[in-house]
Structure formats: structure tokens, C-alpha cells
Design a protein around this motif. Sequence first.
Motif, short mmCIF file in Angstrom:
data_model
loop_
_atom_site.label_atom_id
_atom_site.label_comp_id
_atom_site.label_asym_id
_atom_site.label_seq_id
_atom_site.Cartn_x
_atom_site.Cartn_y
_atom_site.Cartn_z
N VAL A 86 1.37 5.39 11.64
CA VAL A 86 2.33 4.73 11.21
C VAL A 86 3.59 5.47 11.68
N THR A 87 4.48 4.85 12.60
CA THR A 87 5.77 5.08 13.18
C THR A 87 6.86 4.75 12.52
N ARG A 88 7.00 3.74 11.52
CA ARG A 88 7.98 3.52 11.10
C ARG A 88 7.54 2.48 9.73
N ILE A 89 8.19 2.66 8.62
CA ILE A 89 8.00 1.78 7.49
C ILE A 89 9.32 0.76 7.36
N ILE A 90 8.95 -0.74 7.56
CA ILE A 90 9.90 -1.24 7.60
C ILE A 90 10.13 -1.92 6.13
N VAL B 248 0.90 -1.32 0.01
CA VAL B 248 0.03 0.02 -0.04
C VAL B 248 0.87 1.26 0.01
N CYS B 249 0.30 2.29 -0.42
CA CYS B 249 0.96 3.58 -0.40
C CYS B 249 0.90 4.16 1.21
N ALA B 250 1.96 4.75 1.60
CA ALA B 250 2.04 5.28 3.01
C ALA B 250 3.11 5.85 3.19
N GLU B 251 2.72 6.79 4.38
CA GLU B 251 3.94 7.69 4.90
C GLU B 251 4.06 7.45 6.24
N GLU B 252 5.21 7.80 6.86
CA GLU B 252 5.17 8.02 8.45
C GLU B 252 4.22 9.01 8.94
N PHE B 253 3.70 9.11 9.95
CA PHE B 253 2.56 10.09 10.29
C PHE B 253 3.20 11.39 10.56
#
Length: 232
Positions: free
Chosen positions: A224-228, A196-201
Motif C-alpha cells: 500500500v503506497t497511499r490510502i485514498i 478493511v484496516c490497513a496502513e501505508e507500507f
Amino acid sequence: MFVLSSWYQGSCLLDAIDSLQPPKRDFSKPLLMPICDVVKSSSQGPVSACGKLEAGALRSGLKVLVMPSGDVGTIRSLERDSQICAVARAGDNVTVSLQGIDGSTVMAGGVLCHPDYPVAVAKHFELKVLVLDFLTIPIVIGSQLEFHIHHAKEAARVVKIISVLDPKTGKVSKKAPRCLTSKQSAIIEVALDGTVCAEEFTNSRALGRAFLRTLGKTVAVGIVTRIIEDQE
């Protein structure tokens, strides 16, 4: 006739509403528009993407990057509130007609962004969540849930419960708990079946808020605190 109680010294409702300041919009930041719907019509062009501009601005003739496909298209025309417009800015709800792109790559849950600033695409996240009262079965490692973020959703699995947080201080109160129950705040990791498309908050509120659902109910809300990045 409305009569204020003697103990109340504040403004009336309408005055309080009038005193509210409009939210600050991220006009100067790179383009970011989650796609909530896609319209295919010969009169509007090959494909049109609908959504709210969360950051940046758009105008006809600009190149935009469609994620997660990574294809680049050109803005043919813009509509704001069903009226053709020359420019749209953060906060506007728009319909963006695109050309020079395969319509099958534009989908709800995707994101339009600046070609030089692609949004992150991932399937493994660290989340800070609050478990809601709707939870009937404790969340444990291996729990199968639905992961929702902006207009995208994917099947997800809890792969790690890192810690429980103190509701008053936000500090870690217990590490590696066996399960999560109602009204607990925690840091967890989830792995999705698809990307999915996402970003850290901290970088984007709109693309950093997440919801966990099961059996038609939202059981946890979070950020979202971290994208792993998974190692192949």
C-alpha cells in the motif's frame, strides 16, 4: 559425512544460521495486533482475540481499541504460547481475553490498537504491485479481484492503472497503460466493496502488504503506497 567443495570458502549452514541476528521489534511504537481468529468461551471471558503483536506491548487491565468497529474494551488476561502471561510484546503470538465489549464487534481481519492511535480504515488504495506468472488474463481497468491484506479480504475492482515501472530502476516506464501482463511492476488503484484496516507500507509492513487473487490463485503481490479518502 559432508565434504565442502574446494570453491566454497564460506561458513557451513549451521554456523550461518547461528550468526543471524534476531529481528528488531517495534516495542516502543503504539499497539498494533491484526486479529487472525476469535474465540468465544465462557471460561476465558466474553471474547478472546488471537494474533501476532506487530508493534507495541500489552498487559492485563489496559484499554484497547477494536477496529474497524471503534469499540473500546479492557484486557482481562493474556496467553502466550498457551501459557498465561503478565506482559506481551511485539513479536509474540498471543490470545487476548477482552471484557466490556460486544463480542460481535471483534472479528478476524480486525485490528487491536491503542485508543489514541487508531489504525486507518478504508476501501480505496493506491498499490505498487508485481504481477506474477500465474496471471492468464491481463489486468485491465474494471478487473474484479480479491484483495487480501493481513487477515482481511474483500472483493475489489481495479479503477486505475497509473503507470508501469521499469523492473531495474523502479522508475516510470509507461503512463496509463491499457493493461498489465505477467512479470510487470506497476502502480494501480483499487476500490473495495467494503472497508478493511490497513496502513501505508512505510508506516507498518504487516498492515501494508497486499495480495490480489482470482480463481483461487495469487496473481499480484504488492504494498500500500497511499490510502485514498473518497469524497462523499
